[in-house]
Design a protein around this motif. Structure first.
Motif, PDB file in Angstrom:
ATOM      1  N   VAL A   1      26.466  31.380  19.549  1.00  0.00           N
ATOM      2  CA  VAL A   1      26.622  32.654  18.892  1.00  0.00           C
ATOM      3  C   VAL A   1      26.565  33.869  19.795  1.00  0.00           C
TER       4      VAL A   1
ATOM      5  N   SER B   1      30.257  33.934  21.431  1.00  0.00           N
ATOM      6  CA  SER B   1      30.980  34.407  20.338  1.00  0.00           C
ATOM      7  C   SER B   1      30.959  36.199  20.324  1.00  0.00           C
TER       8      SER B   1
ATOM      9  N   LYS C   1      33.361  29.786  11.029  1.00  0.00           N
ATOM     10  CA  LYS C   1      33.387  30.416  12.384  1.00  0.00           C
ATOM     11  C   LYS C   1      34.740  30.519  12.755  1.00  0.00           C
TER      12      LYS C   1
ATOM     13  N   GLY D   1      26.887  32.264  12.144  1.00  0.00           N
ATOM     14  CA  GLY D   1      26.332  31.361  13.222  1.00  0.00           C
ATOM     15  C   GLY D   1      24.915  31.351  13.109  1.00  0.00           C
TER      16      GLY D   1
ATOM     17  N   TYR E   1      24.535  29.057   9.807  1.00  0.00           N
ATOM     18  CA  TYR E   1      24.580  27.800  10.601  1.00  0.00           C
ATOM     19  C   TYR E   1      23.397  27.018  10.839  1.00  0.00           C
TER      20      TYR E   1
ATOM     21  N   ARG F   1      29.314  24.092   8.684  1.00  0.00           N
ATOM     22  CA  ARG F   1      30.315  25.068   8.919  1.00  0.00           C
ATOM     23  C   ARG F   1      31.383  25.240   7.945  1.00  0.00           C
TER      24      ARG F   1
END
Length: 221
Positions: free
Chosen positions: A34, A37, A93, A141, A145, A151
């Motif tokens: 995460v 990202s 995602k 995320g 998640y 996901r």
């Protein structure tokens, strides 16, 4: 000047990313944690916008004017392709990652118009995307998640009953991603569209379809 412009733009297009050199972004988001990202969406994707604004537009103005139609075609193609692909995603995602490509293509359209409204809109939309997209990655995320370890979007239903406060935040972020009025995304996209219509009405009409498509995949989410 045109040869130099193309060489510099190619490096920025990979970083931005623009079709057909955009495939790496989805793989990077899917495999990255995460935090990766968040940094990628909030900071790294904005470096190409800064480079175009500081290098291509002021230093190579004639080549920018000459190659504007080519860049507009690339940006429009990227917007339509990424938006339609986002609607078909089942991974939450990767869905957010595809939506990032669509919004960044609007930023590129605003920049390449090379007028006051387009450049100001692209800067505002870059700032807004740098806030909203990491927030969505945190939501899907770090929250969803980490709790459910899946996901696939089909398995997530009825979250408002189990985690209502999070659902409110997610709804606000999704509305901002759609660029509803009173959000910074809306102001940035609106100014980018104004700059595009000043330069080319046909491109402006096609880019406007991105508003409908962004609403479509955001409602799916």
């Amino acid at each position: 000047q045109s040869v130099l412009w193309v060489a510099i733009f190619l490096s920025f297009a990979i970083k931005q990313p623009i079709m057909p050199v955009h495939i790496w972004l989805f793989r990077a988001h899917a495999e990255a944690p995460v935090a990766g990202s968040i940094i990628l969406a909030g900071l790294i994707l904005k470096l190409s916008t800064y480079g175009i604004l500081k290098i291509l537009l002021p230093l190579l103005p004639k080549a920018t004017l000459f190659l504007t139609p080519t860049v507009q075609i690339l940006a429009v193609t990227t917007l339509l392709y990424s938006s339609l692909s986002t609607i078909r995603q089942v991974d939450i995602k990767i869905l957010v990652a595809y939506s990032s490509v669509a919004h960044i293509s609007v930023v590129l359209i605003g920049l390449i118009c090379n007028n006051f409204q387009g450049i100001q809109g692209s800067i505002l939309l870059s700032i807004a995307h740098g806030l909203v997209s990491p927030a969505l990655f945190i939501a899907v995320g770090a929250v969803l998640y980490d709790r459910f370890h899946i996901r696939n979007i089909a398995y997530y239903k009825g979250l408002a009953l189990t985690i209502p406060i999070f659902s409110i935040y997610l709804f606000i972020f999704v509305l901002s991603n759609i660029a509803v009025p009173l959000s910074l995304n809306w102001l940035g996209e609106f100014m980018c569209l104004i700059g595009t219509f000043i330069r080319n009405n046909c491109v402006g009409i096609i880019i406007s379809t991105g508003i409908i498509l962004s609403a479509a995949y955001s409602i799916v989410l």
